[in-house]
Design an enzyme around this catalytic site. Structure first.
Site, mmCIF file in Angstrom:
data_model
loop_
_atom_site.group_PDB
_atom_site.id
_atom_site.type_symbol
_atom_site.label_atom_id
_atom_site.label_comp_id
_atom_site.label_asym_id
_atom_site.label_seq_id
_atom_site.Cartn_x
_atom_site.Cartn_y
_atom_site.Cartn_z
ATOM 1 N N LYS A 44 -56.968 34.864 -28.424
ATOM 2 C CA LYS A 44 -56.290 35.747 -27.480
ATOM 3 C C LYS A 44 -57.292 36.803 -27.019
ATOM 4 O O LYS A 44 -57.781 37.601 -27.823
ATOM 5 C CB LYS A 44 -55.090 36.414 -28.152
ATOM 6 C CG LYS A 44 -54.399 37.427 -27.250
ATOM 7 C CD LYS A 44 -53.116 37.944 -27.855
ATOM 8 C CE LYS A 44 -52.508 39.019 -26.979
ATOM 9 N NZ LYS A 44 -51.241 39.513 -27.514
ATOM 10 N N LYS A 101 -55.247 32.078 -24.732
ATOM 11 C CA LYS A 101 -54.538 33.000 -23.849
ATOM 12 C C LYS A 101 -55.499 34.045 -23.312
ATOM 13 O O LYS A 101 -56.239 34.603 -24.127
ATOM 14 C CB LYS A 101 -53.430 33.669 -24.655
ATOM 15 C CG LYS A 101 -52.666 34.728 -23.918
ATOM 16 C CD LYS A 101 -51.717 35.426 -24.847
ATOM 17 C CE LYS A 101 -51.096 36.575 -24.072
ATOM 18 N NZ LYS A 101 -50.387 37.474 -24.895
HETATM 19 C C1 PBG Z 1 -47.994 41.174 -27.564
HETATM 20 C C2 PBG Z 1 -48.185 40.225 -26.433
HETATM 21 C C3 PBG Z 1 -48.753 40.452 -25.159
HETATM 22 C C4 PBG Z 1 -48.569 39.282 -24.424
HETATM 23 C C5 PBG Z 1 -47.947 38.372 -25.266
HETATM 24 N N1 PBG Z 1 -47.738 38.966 -26.502
HETATM 25 C C6 PBG Z 1 -49.341 41.677 -24.569
HETATM 26 C C7 PBG Z 1 -50.605 42.231 -25.065
HETATM 27 O O1 PBG Z 1 -51.273 41.705 -25.953
HETATM 28 O O2 PBG Z 1 -50.936 43.299 -24.573
HETATM 29 C C8 PBG Z 1 -48.957 39.071 -22.990
HETATM 30 C C9 PBG Z 1 -48.152 38.037 -22.250
HETATM 31 C C10 PBG Z 1 -48.298 38.067 -20.763
HETATM 32 O O3 PBG Z 1 -49.097 38.831 -20.189
HETATM 33 O O4 PBG Z 1 -47.573 37.295 -20.125
HETATM 34 N N2 PBG Z 1 -49.131 41.545 -28.235
#
Ligand code: PBG
Length: 329
Positions: free
Chosen positions: A195, A248
């Site tokens: 991520k 992601k």
């Molecule tokens: C929580 C999380 C996030 C997303 C999914 N889980 C936000 C982040 O890490 O700031 C992003 C999902 C999206 O942008 O569609 N940590």
């Protein structure tokens, strides 16, 4: 042999020929639909930065779950907006918490839907970081226990899969140990393994009210300059017991999807995130691009790169287009 004996255009001449030789297919079975459930909402509230997406009150989620199932989708990913926040995110592991109640509502309305829950603290902490703070530092090891409590509480409420998105080191192992000990050895973990720290999460932070109150997430989410490190994250999560891994965001990281695909044998999930969705919605609403054609190209590219499953806010539209015979032409 070369032109004029060879003519690649021969196989592109008609829709039927093109369909026959198409290497990549997208089906409803590949799609996971994210849903936001809001403990304080009384009506579905449209998210300004994500046209067509809503924050749902728990009471209305059953109807939405039936709609999602009836359009042909199999799975949803739940995010919660609690009615209160504190320094440790303790509203995230209450048995009567917003996600816990939402799981029940979905299971009653559409028991066939696979319910995946996002496990993280950022929606539940008053400072908006994904872990607990020690001064201005996010403390890794004390966060693990809280994430495990949250995951256990989701499993108890009936979650089919838990998906940690916090990017703390060791969270998959911590979740696995607690789930196993408490009788949930069969609950799978989908790890947000690679991520990245990304500007493409901007609209989500409005949707989930989870923007950090200070600083950013670069001390725990990955640096977009790194690819080898993504493979290391994936290896570690699998060693700790992850059943599925995620990359992601998707579009700016198709190379990572491809490399992870070549390395692992578990299901690979890609998250077509909020900013990627908003780009398509805003440019198509302005009349600059055709929405359906662009969504088709995006979904196809993510599958072609090697993803088995795509988490996408476009899922109900794609399902409808497939159903109506308007997906391929
Ligand atoms: C929580 C999380 C996030 C997303 C999914 N889980 C936000 C982040 O890490 O700031 C992003 C999902 C999206 O942008 O569609 N940590």
């Amino acid at each position: 042999m070369a032109f004029p004996v060879t003519r690649p255009r021969r196989l592109r001449a008609t829709p039927a020929l093109r369909a026959l030789v198409a290497e990549t297919q997208v089906s409803c079975d590949d799609l996971i639909y994210p849903l936001f459930v809001d403990a304080r909402a009384r009506q579905p509230e449209e998210i300004a930065a994500m046209p067509g997406q809503y924050r749902w009150p728990v009471e209305r989620l059953g109807d939405e779950a039936r709609r999602v199932r009836d359009v042909g989708l199999r799975s949803v990913l739940l995010f919660g907006l609690p009615d209160w926040k504190d320094a440790t995110g303790s509203s995230s592991w209450h048995d009567e918490g917003v996600v816990q109640r939402a799981i029940g509502a979905i299971k009653r309305a559409a028991p066939e839907l696979v319910v995946i829950t996002d496990v993280c603290l950022c929606e539940y902490t008053d400072h908006g970081h994904c872990g607990v703070l020690d001064g201005e530092r996010v403390d890794n090891d004390t966060t693990l226990d809280l994430l495990a409590r949250q995951a256990l509480s989701h499993a108890r409420a009936g979650a089919d899969i838990v998906a940690p998105s916090d990017m703390m080191d060791g969270r998959v192992g911590a979740l696995r140990a607690v789930l196993d000990r408490e009788g949930y050895a069969d609950t799978p973990i989908l790890s947000y393994a690679a991520k990245y720290s990304s500007a493409f999460y901007g609209p989500f932070r409005e949707a989930a009210d989870s923007a950090p109150a200070f600083g950013d997430r670069r001390s725990y989410q990955m640096d977009p300059r790194n690819a080898r490190e993504a493979l290391r994250e994936v290896d570690e999560d699998l060693a700790e017991g992850a059943d599925m891994v995620m990359v992601k965001p998707a579009l700016a990281y198709l190379d990572i999807i491809r490399q992870v695909r070549e390395r692992v044998h578990v299901p690979l999930v890609a998250y077509n995130v909020s900013g990627e969705y908003s780009m398509v919605k805003v440019t198509s609403a302005a009349g600059f691009v055709d929405e359906r054609t662009m969504v088709r190209e995006v979904m196809t590219a993510i599958k072609r790169a090697g993803a088995d499953l795509i988490i996408t806010y476009h899922a109900p539209d794609v399902a409808r287009w497939i159903r109506e015979g308007r997906w391929t032409d």
